[in-house]
Design an enzyme around this catalytic site. Sequence first.
Site, mmCIF file in Angstrom:
data_model
loop_
_atom_site.group_PDB
_atom_site.id
_atom_site.type_symbol
_atom_site.label_atom_id
_atom_site.label_comp_id
_atom_site.label_asym_id
_atom_site.label_seq_id
_atom_site.Cartn_x
_atom_site.Cartn_y
_atom_site.Cartn_z
ATOM 1 C CB CYS A 177 47.703 45.884 33.654
ATOM 2 S SG CYS A 177 48.567 44.300 33.669
ATOM 3 C CG HIS A 317 47.146 50.250 38.260
ATOM 4 N ND1 HIS A 317 46.247 49.447 37.597
ATOM 5 C CD2 HIS A 317 48.375 49.735 37.975
ATOM 6 C CE1 HIS A 317 46.906 48.509 36.925
ATOM 7 N NE2 HIS A 317 48.198 48.657 37.146
ATOM 8 C CD GLU A 328 47.756 54.407 41.451
ATOM 9 O OE1 GLU A 328 48.231 53.288 41.726
ATOM 10 O OE2 GLU A 328 46.554 54.574 41.151
ATOM 11 C CE LYS A 349 45.400 46.126 39.876
ATOM 12 N NZ LYS A 349 44.848 47.508 39.749
ATOM 13 C CG HIS A 354 47.372 43.316 38.626
ATOM 14 N ND1 HIS A 354 46.321 43.743 37.830
ATOM 15 C CD2 HIS A 354 48.477 43.958 38.161
ATOM 16 C CE1 HIS A 354 46.781 44.588 36.925
ATOM 17 N NE2 HIS A 354 48.078 44.736 37.105
ATOM 18 C CG PHE A 413 54.235 45.189 31.786
ATOM 19 C CD1 PHE A 413 54.498 45.932 32.921
ATOM 20 C CD2 PHE A 413 54.495 43.826 31.827
ATOM 21 C CE1 PHE A 413 54.996 45.335 34.070
ATOM 22 C CE2 PHE A 413 54.990 43.222 32.976
ATOM 23 C CZ PHE A 413 55.236 43.973 34.097
#
Lengths: 427, 408
Positions: A177, A317, A328, A349, A354, A413
């Site tokens: 991502c 993010h 974050e 998002k 996402h 990830f």
Amino acid sequence: MIRPHRDHIGRPIAAVTGMGLVTSLGVGAADNWSRLTAGQSGIRRISRFPTEGLKTTIAGTVDAIPVAPYSAADLATAIAEAAGREAIVQAGIGGIRQFPGRLIVATPPSELEWPQLCALYASEDVAAPPGYHRLLAAARTRRFSEFARHVRFASISDRLQETFGTRGEPLSICTACASGATTIQLGTEAIRRGDLDAALCIGVDATVHPEGLVRFSLLSALSTKNDVPEKASKPFSKDRDGFVMAEGAGAVVIEDYDRAKARGARILAVVRGCGEKADHYHRTRSEPSGGAIIGAISKTLNDAGLAPQEIDYINAHGTSTPENDKMEYVSLKAVLGEHLAKVPISSNKSMVGHTLIAAGSVEAVFSVMTINTGTLPPTINYDNPDPDLPLDVVANVKRDASVTTVLSNSFGFGGQNVCLAMTAEPA
Amino acid sequence: MPQPRTEAWITGIGLVSSLGEGLEQHWQRLGSHASPSVAVEEVRYAPYPVHPLVPLDFSKQIPKTSDQRQMERWQRIGVYAAGLALADAGILGKPEFLDNVDLAIAAGNGERDLALDTSILESAGRSGAPGADLNRQLMAGLRPTLYLGQLSNLLAGNISIVHKATGSSRTFKGEEMAGVAALEDAVKRITSDQSDLMLAGAALNAERQDLLLNLELGGALLQGCYRPVWARGKVGGGMVPGSIGVFLVLESPRHAIARGARPYARVSTISATRSHRAPGQAASAAQELFEAIAPSIDSVHPLGVLSGVSGVEPVTHEEATFLDGLARFDLHSVVRAYGSVLGHGVEAHFISGIALAALALSKGSFFAPFQGTESEAIGEQRQVLVTAFGHWRGEALGLVEAVAAGTP
């Protein structure tokens, strides 16, 4: 001879001169921006396939560019072409099918989906041995060679290279991502080294299909607040319960600043710095201290030659998972300290979901539009702030602010952490 | 093109394949003194021959069973080879170095759950329609962690977790060219002073039917008995996939010298392009790449060539044309098609060629012929050219050179 522009450590400067976008909100950067700043959501009930038996039944699918029958590879190709074309047109660079630089693209997994597996399986006699023996027998007939485009990792980049006439061997990358941000980082580095004059950087994802959804569902990553789809993605809220899977494509043309100026291009922004750091803690979770995210942010500021106090705005993010938003915050706090309280932050998002592989690209485009318009897009569904994350979230409605420098975060990830610092054209 | 600021040295190599584990085992089987033989499995995946990995005790490099359980075999192969490379470079287990190691990795996707796929195809699959049945079977049948075993960038992720190599990581995709891109990224970052220490590599698990299915859809597999790559044209061509894990530690000379590390060789050029594959285009694209390298080819010593030819037609014929054309450059070349012995490593193939090139240069000797039609080596090679003609797309060349004694 005009003295060439160089950055704080003498490197050529990477400028953004064109942008393109496709998300669940719409097609085109302008259309996306007006909906995003109006606080509209692209999240809806999935209509592409039956969702009976699934825990999550909502997503931010791209339905505006119809590809029938749907497949991740074909939809990804179509929306990447749309975004890429828009970016090239805006940049006004090169001739038709003659982009004077390299293609750097981030694409979703290349794999057979169930419709193709079923078609292969059904084509062979039931007397044939079951399972992959039968699939292989079907493949040997050569009647399904068009399916190869789904499993060749180079096929989307190949198609885009033909469409735009980019030079040299295209790069296809995956940092999960964070991939979209990595395409821009690779382009920026190549321009700084003098390897390239221009790069077309595209991140794309279009994997809302049953197995795609189930994979994230089984990792407990997705929101299950299906009842009111547009309310499900709620970054930095106390009751956030996961991300909403979405599709999209973001494209950015970046060029050597001096060459862009010389050809009269409008400079939309400068990629002032980028940084990355790998985490060793866990496949899907960050080190509890935030060490790797902190490393990525710090390396970005260092690369950009920026002090933490110079960050005006953060494009987070902000996935809306309990884990991401907490880590974050912790990491931003560690690097920005007291300044963090004064920095507005949004998560796109909350509205576009996402977009996975595409997220860094989509959010880079929104970051540049923030600089260009002086409008901070909202984080919608911020009705129940998480008291453990004391941030200046741009809550629910847009805000006006003069922004010179944006920090855009992308985490993935596999311990992937990539940040970009984008700034207005130097005065 | 800008001038590089420094060189990219190879200071560590990890290689596992059907021929063995580690460089010495590969040299024993392939070196100038050897009579190369192959390890081929022709029955288990018939009609497709594959080169199976030598038995490995994965726990030697991946001690935690919980880590192993969350990886698919391609990742275990890669993490194992990465550990060998880091150990070979002398930095395994040394956090002061590992925290600055930047990863550049080439990967495809990992394995599917073949039993689950079969059961779904047998029960619901014939209708071809997605629906509640498919949803329920996937929800109930998919292992939650399987996706982590499939994601392209999770080879890199697992290397960071197991070996604690955490400078940064990037994963490149695109079959053979993924390996080229990963190495190009690593070399450019070293030679432009962006990084001092890189780990570049890839892994392929060839022993899986889902991989064979993907390759067969593109008509890329040899069927029937194994034969060396140059002998496949008359039966229609095709690759024989080989299980391979290969990793290189690349390092700036300054960094290597400071910690007393010795180089196998240096990577001086990685160049790549993509032709559209009309007849003749791949050969001429590679020739253009070679013309740019030619001025740096030493005319005194014979040029070793490690051809990454896959056996897939028509591009194998294109590569033969390119290699024949090298004679025009007033040089003496000795060609070895290493896919004949290792099998085709797809993403891992080009980096394997670079690893073998560095091995030969460090031995001051070249490989024995891998096929009867390849000529005997004469003299000492100081430079080895590695070719990559993607079985579907992409053409690339790499030049690996001996590091002069007493450098710098």
